[in-house]
Design a protein around this motif. Structure first.
Motif, short mmCIF file in Angstrom:
data_model
loop_
_atom_site.label_atom_id
_atom_site.label_comp_id
_atom_site.label_asym_id
_atom_site.label_seq_id
_atom_site.Cartn_x
_atom_site.Cartn_y
_atom_site.Cartn_z
N LYS A 2 -16.50 64.16 -44.70
CA LYS A 2 -17.65 64.55 -44.00
C LYS A 2 -19.05 63.74 -44.68
O LYS A 2 -18.93 63.61 -45.66
CB LYS A 2 -17.86 66.09 -44.44
N VAL A 3 -19.78 63.65 -43.94
CA VAL A 3 -21.00 63.05 -44.39
C VAL A 3 -22.15 63.62 -43.87
O VAL A 3 -22.05 64.09 -42.68
CB VAL A 3 -21.17 61.45 -43.95
N HIS A 71 -21.53 62.09 -49.33
CA HIS A 71 -21.71 60.80 -48.76
C HIS A 71 -23.04 61.15 -47.92
O HIS A 71 -22.91 62.14 -47.06
CB HIS A 71 -20.62 60.27 -48.01
N VAL A 72 -24.01 60.50 -48.02
CA VAL A 72 -25.19 60.57 -47.20
C VAL A 72 -25.55 59.24 -46.46
O VAL A 72 -25.27 58.17 -46.89
CB VAL A 72 -26.51 61.02 -48.15
N VAL A 73 -25.52 59.32 -45.08
CA VAL A 73 -25.71 57.83 -44.49
C VAL A 73 -26.47 58.12 -43.44
O VAL A 73 -27.29 59.28 -42.85
CB VAL A 73 -24.26 57.95 -43.33
N ALA A 74 -27.55 56.90 -43.38
CA ALA A 74 -28.78 56.77 -42.81
C ALA A 74 -28.80 55.43 -42.00
O ALA A 74 -28.34 54.41 -42.51
CB ALA A 74 -30.01 56.81 -43.46
N PRO A 75 -29.14 55.45 -40.88
CA PRO A 75 -29.34 54.20 -39.96
C PRO A 75 -30.57 53.44 -40.44
O PRO A 75 -31.42 52.86 -39.50
CB PRO A 75 -29.48 54.60 -38.47
N SER A 76 -30.79 52.97 -41.63
CA SER A 76 -31.94 52.36 -42.21
C SER A 76 -31.66 51.91 -43.43
O SER A 76 -31.43 52.72 -44.41
CB SER A 76 -33.08 53.53 -42.12
N GLY A 77 -31.97 50.53 -43.51
CA GLY A 77 -31.68 50.08 -45.12
C GLY A 77 -32.93 50.43 -45.64
O GLY A 77 -32.65 50.39 -47.00
N SER A 78 -33.93 50.38 -45.29
CA SER A 78 -35.23 50.34 -46.31
C SER A 78 -35.35 51.93 -46.70
O SER A 78 -35.68 52.23 -47.96
CB SER A 78 -36.61 50.28 -45.49
N GLY A 103 -24.07 57.88 -53.57
CA GLY A 103 -23.40 58.40 -52.35
C GLY A 103 -24.05 58.15 -50.99
O GLY A 103 -23.51 58.58 -49.89
N THR A 104 -25.26 57.52 -51.26
CA THR A 104 -26.17 57.16 -50.05
C THR A 104 -26.24 55.84 -49.41
O THR A 104 -26.17 54.70 -50.30
CB THR A 104 -27.44 57.56 -50.63
N PHE A 105 -25.75 55.60 -48.18
CA PHE A 105 -25.46 54.36 -47.56
C PHE A 105 -26.23 54.19 -46.31
O PHE A 105 -26.29 55.18 -45.51
CB PHE A 105 -23.91 54.42 -47.38
N GLU A 106 -26.50 52.89 -46.37
CA GLU A 106 -26.82 52.43 -44.91
C GLU A 106 -25.45 52.58 -44.07
O GLU A 106 -24.33 52.24 -44.54
CB GLU A 106 -27.61 51.01 -45.01
N LEU A 107 -25.77 52.78 -42.75
CA LEU A 107 -24.58 52.84 -41.87
C LEU A 107 -23.44 51.81 -41.95
O LEU A 107 -22.26 52.05 -41.93
CB LEU A 107 -25.01 52.84 -40.45
N CYS A 108 -24.09 50.50 -41.86
CA CYS A 108 -23.07 49.30 -41.84
C CYS A 108 -22.20 49.16 -43.20
O CYS A 108 -21.05 48.80 -43.15
CB CYS A 108 -23.98 48.03 -41.48
N GLU A 109 -22.93 49.42 -44.36
CA GLU A 109 -22.26 49.48 -45.53
C GLU A 109 -21.38 50.53 -45.55
O GLU A 109 -20.30 50.16 -46.39
CB GLU A 109 -23.33 49.33 -46.57
N PHE A 110 -21.72 51.60 -45.01
CA PHE A 110 -20.57 52.72 -45.12
C PHE A 110 -19.41 52.61 -44.37
O PHE A 110 -18.33 52.70 -44.74
CB PHE A 110 -21.23 53.98 -44.56
N LEU A 111 -19.78 51.78 -43.26
CA LEU A 111 -18.60 51.46 -42.66
C LEU A 111 -17.44 50.13 -43.22
O LEU A 111 -16.12 50.34 -43.24
CB LEU A 111 -18.84 50.72 -41.15
#
Length: 247
Positions: A2-3, A71-78, A103-111
């Motif tokens: 779960k994210v 895990h927290v995921v966001a579509p934003s590196g900044s 536990g906080t990740f940008e989308l691509c690094e989470f993948l």
């Protein structure tokens, strides 16, 4: 798994389809996505402009909203970099902060780093130029900056390269800033626009049809400059490309 999905301000207000695409990508990979409705801005615009006192309560609120998730995921590196690299000034020693930061990740690094995605069963038959935004590149380590003597890599490029039919074009300056920089684009408009036009020219010279990246803000800046001169480029967030390709 779960994210919790964090949706940055630019995405929420101007490009909500990027958040929808992020959810689709994660759910297709078997991830359960929840959206805490109490979330607000992470405080990055205030902190970058020197208004730390205004950013502090937003950082505390972010911890209250997301601190209970692994895990927290966001579509934003900044925005992710704001949490991981700049919240210390506001939350150092606060209960749960270390867990939130880890536990906080940008989308691509989470993948790539958490889900360990090895293959993406999708197709995107276009010539794509990858814009590596500064925060993601140099603060999150999504790629290898040219000034460092190390093997070349790009987590975003790796994911995209595994799509069938895609051609990632080679830029002459693959990690140069687009010139947006938040309030920099307002305070130094002329310099910001010149930097953006340089990046667009590089993508055009490389033969790109589509320009992608991990930050809506950078893509908006480049898209605005391209549209004003009617240049034949499309701008899509990486989440949109992954969602479309794997549909």
């Amino acid at each position: 798994m779960k994210v919790a999905l964090f949706v940055p301000c630019y995405v929420d207000q101007l490009h909500p389809q990027v958040a929808h695409a992020t959810v689709r990508v994660l759910e297709r990979l078997g991830v359960e996505v929840v959206f805490p409705e109490e979330q607000t801005c992470c405080g990055q615009p205030m902190a970058n402009a020197g208004f730390a006192a205004d950013a502090a309560p937003l950082a505390r609120h972010f911890l209250e909203v997301f601190g209970g998730y692994d895990h927290v995921v966001a579509p934003s590196g900044s925005c992710v970099s704001m949490v991981r690299n700049h919240y210390d000034a506001f939350l150092s020693g606060a209960p749960g902060f270390d867990r939130l930061r880890r536990g906080t990740f940008e989308l691509c690094e989470f993948l790539t780093d958490v889900l360990k995605v090895g293959e993406l069963p999708g197709r995107y038959p276009h010539k794509v130029g990858l814009h590596q935004s500064c925060h993601g590149l140099r603060e999150l380590g999504l790629g290898s900056p040219s000034e460092r003597m190390e093997p070349r890599f790009s987590k975003v490029g790796l994911l995209l390269s595994r799509l069938q039919g895609i051609e990632l074009v080679s830029l002459s300056r693959p990690d140069e800033c687009c010139g947006f920089g938040g309030t920099f684009a307002v305070a130094e408009e002329a310099v910001s626009c010149l930097m953006g036009r340089d990046r667009i020219a590089d993508h055009l010279a490389a033969g790109a049809e589509v320009v992608t990246g991990t930050d809506v803000s950078c893509l908006m800046h480049l898209d605005g400059l391209a549209r004003r001169t009617r240049l034949p480029l499309r701008f899509r967030h990486v989440a949109e490309i992954l969602a479309e390709a794997t549909a």
